[in-house]
Design a protein around this motif. Structure first.
Motif, PDB file in Angstrom:
ATOM      1  N   ASN A  27       0.812  -1.219   0.000  1.00  8.84           N
ATOM      2  CA  ASN A  27       0.000   0.000   0.000  1.00  8.84           C
ATOM      3  C   ASN A  27       0.844   1.267   0.000  1.00  8.84           C
ATOM      4  O   ASN A  27       0.349   2.336  -0.333  1.00  8.84           O
ATOM      5  N   SER A  28       2.120   1.161   0.334  1.00  6.88           N
ATOM      6  CA  SER A  28       3.016   2.324   0.240  1.00  6.88           C
ATOM      7  C   SER A  28       3.259   2.715  -1.211  1.00  6.88           C
ATOM      8  O   SER A  28       3.653   3.833  -1.496  1.00  6.88           O
ATOM      9  N   GLN A  29       3.059   1.764  -2.121  1.00  9.17           N
ATOM     10  CA  GLN A  29       3.330   1.931  -3.546  1.00  9.17           C
ATOM     11  C   GLN A  29       4.777   2.377  -3.796  1.00  9.17           C
ATOM     12  O   GLN A  29       5.069   3.111  -4.737  1.00  9.17           O
ATOM     13  N   TYR A  71      -4.370   3.037  -5.939  1.00  9.48           N
ATOM     14  CA  TYR A  71      -4.279   1.631  -5.545  1.00  9.48           C
ATOM     15  C   TYR A  71      -4.504   1.466  -4.046  1.00  9.48           C
ATOM     16  O   TYR A  71      -3.925   2.189  -3.234  1.00  9.48           O
ATOM     17  N   LYS A  72      -5.342   0.512  -3.664  1.00 11.36           N
ATOM     18  CA  LYS A  72      -5.570   0.167  -2.258  1.00 11.36           C
ATOM     19  C   LYS A  72      -5.769  -1.341  -2.165  1.00 11.36           C
ATOM     20  O   LYS A  72      -6.594  -1.912  -2.882  1.00 11.36           O
ATOM     21  N   LEU A  73      -5.019  -1.995  -1.268  1.00  9.87           N
ATOM     22  CA  LEU A  73      -4.955  -3.448  -1.168  1.00  9.87           C
ATOM     23  C   LEU A  73      -5.347  -3.915   0.227  1.00  9.87           C
ATOM     24  O   LEU A  73      -5.003  -3.281   1.232  1.00  9.87           O
ATOM     25  N   ASN A 130     -18.025   0.334 -10.665  1.00  9.54           N
ATOM     26  CA  ASN A 130     -18.323   1.756 -10.609  1.00  9.54           C
ATOM     27  C   ASN A 130     -17.635   2.343  -9.379  1.00  9.54           C
ATOM     28  O   ASN A 130     -17.449   1.648  -8.374  1.00  9.54           O
ATOM     29  N   GLU A 131     -17.291   3.603  -9.438  1.00 12.73           N
ATOM     30  CA  GLU A 131     -16.644   4.242  -8.292  1.00 12.73           C
ATOM     31  C   GLU A 131     -17.512   4.109  -7.035  1.00 12.73           C
ATOM     32  O   GLU A 131     -16.988   3.923  -5.936  1.00 12.73           O
ATOM     33  N   THR A 132     -18.811   4.170  -7.188  1.00 20.46           N
ATOM     34  CA  THR A 132     -19.722   4.058  -6.029  1.00 20.46           C
ATOM     35  C   THR A 132     -19.706   2.651  -5.407  1.00 20.46           C
ATOM     36  O   THR A 132     -20.159   2.486  -4.294  1.00 20.46           O
ATOM     37  N   ASP A 133     -19.173   1.668  -6.121  1.00 20.41           N
ATOM     38  CA  ASP A 133     -19.101   0.296  -5.600  1.00 20.41           C
ATOM     39  C   ASP A 133     -17.797  -0.011  -4.890  1.00 20.41           C
ATOM     40  O   ASP A 133     -17.590  -1.133  -4.433  1.00 20.41           O
ATOM     41  N   ARG A 134     -16.909   0.985  -4.770  1.00 20.65           N
ATOM     42  CA  ARG A 134     -15.628   0.745  -4.101  1.00 20.65           C
ATOM     43  C   ARG A 134     -15.842   0.376  -2.639  1.00 20.65           C
ATOM     44  O   ARG A 134     -16.718   0.919  -1.973  1.00 20.65           O
ATOM     45  N   ARG A 135     -15.018  -0.553  -2.153  1.00 18.92           N
ATOM     46  CA  ARG A 135     -15.065  -0.959  -0.744  1.00 18.92           C
ATOM     47  C   ARG A 135     -13.813  -0.544   0.007  1.00 18.92           C
ATOM     48  O   ARG A 135     -13.826  -0.462   1.232  1.00 18.92           O
ATOM     49  N   LEU A 136     -12.724  -0.341  -0.710  1.00 19.40           N
ATOM     50  CA  LEU A 136     -11.440  -0.016  -0.073  1.00 19.40           C
ATOM     51  C   LEU A 136     -11.118   1.451  -0.322  1.00 19.40           C
ATOM     52  O   LEU A 136     -11.071   1.886  -1.466  1.00 19.40           O
ATOM     53  N   ARG A 137     -10.897   2.146   0.729  1.00 15.10           N
ATOM     54  CA  ARG A 137     -10.583   3.586   0.577  1.00 15.10           C
ATOM     55  C   ARG A 137      -9.413   3.968   1.433  1.00 15.10           C
ATOM     56  O   ARG A 137      -9.137   3.448   2.425  1.00 15.10           O
TER      57      ARG A 137
END
Length: 137
Positions: A27-29, A71-73, A130-137
């Motif tokens: 997640n640091s990328q 990116y978010k993992l 869709n952006e509205t379906d994202r779970r990881l923020r």
């Protein structure tokens, strides 16, 4: 000798710690930071791409995060033995055209006695969301 704690053989506690450390690094990328968790001659299979060694890991991850924006993992321990860990994961990213994706997969990890990952095999599938379906923020 270079070491990356915790060391095998893994317990439930140390396997969970190893998974969290990997999640934090990814997640640091930061491709260099990630590469330091692997042996200098580490072997990867990432989808249909084969990567060998830290220099190739850095190159691979640099390109990945140039294409996979925001990116978010999240990784989850699946199983472990003496020097091996299996995880399931999901991550979300946005491509350069603005389309969001969620990627799902499994990884099998094999560590040397110094706690460095010597082999990583990843199977990954992507789904447009869709952006509205994202779970990881």
């Amino acid at each position: 000798m270079e070491q990356k704690l915790p060391l095998p053989p893994f317990t439930l506690e140390t396997a969970l710690q190893k998974v969290q450390l990997a999640e934090d690094a990814w997640n640091s990328q930061d491709p260099v930071r990630v590469s330091l968790g692997y042996t200098v001659d580490s072997e990867w299979r990432n989808r249909s791409t084969f990567v060998n060694g830290r220099a190739e890991i850095v190159k691979f991850l640099t390109g990945k995060w140039e294409r996979e924006l925001n990116y978010k993992l999240k990784k989850e321990l699946w199983a472990f033995t003496d020097n091996r860990i299996a995880v399931r994961f999901e991550y979300e990213y946005q491509n350069v055209d603005g389309q969001w994706f969620r990627a799902y997969g499994n990884e099998n990890w094999d560590f040397n006695e110094h706690g460095l990952m010597q082999r990583r095999f990843a199977s990954i599938n992507d789904v447009a969301i869709n952006e509205t379906d994202r779970r990881l923020r």
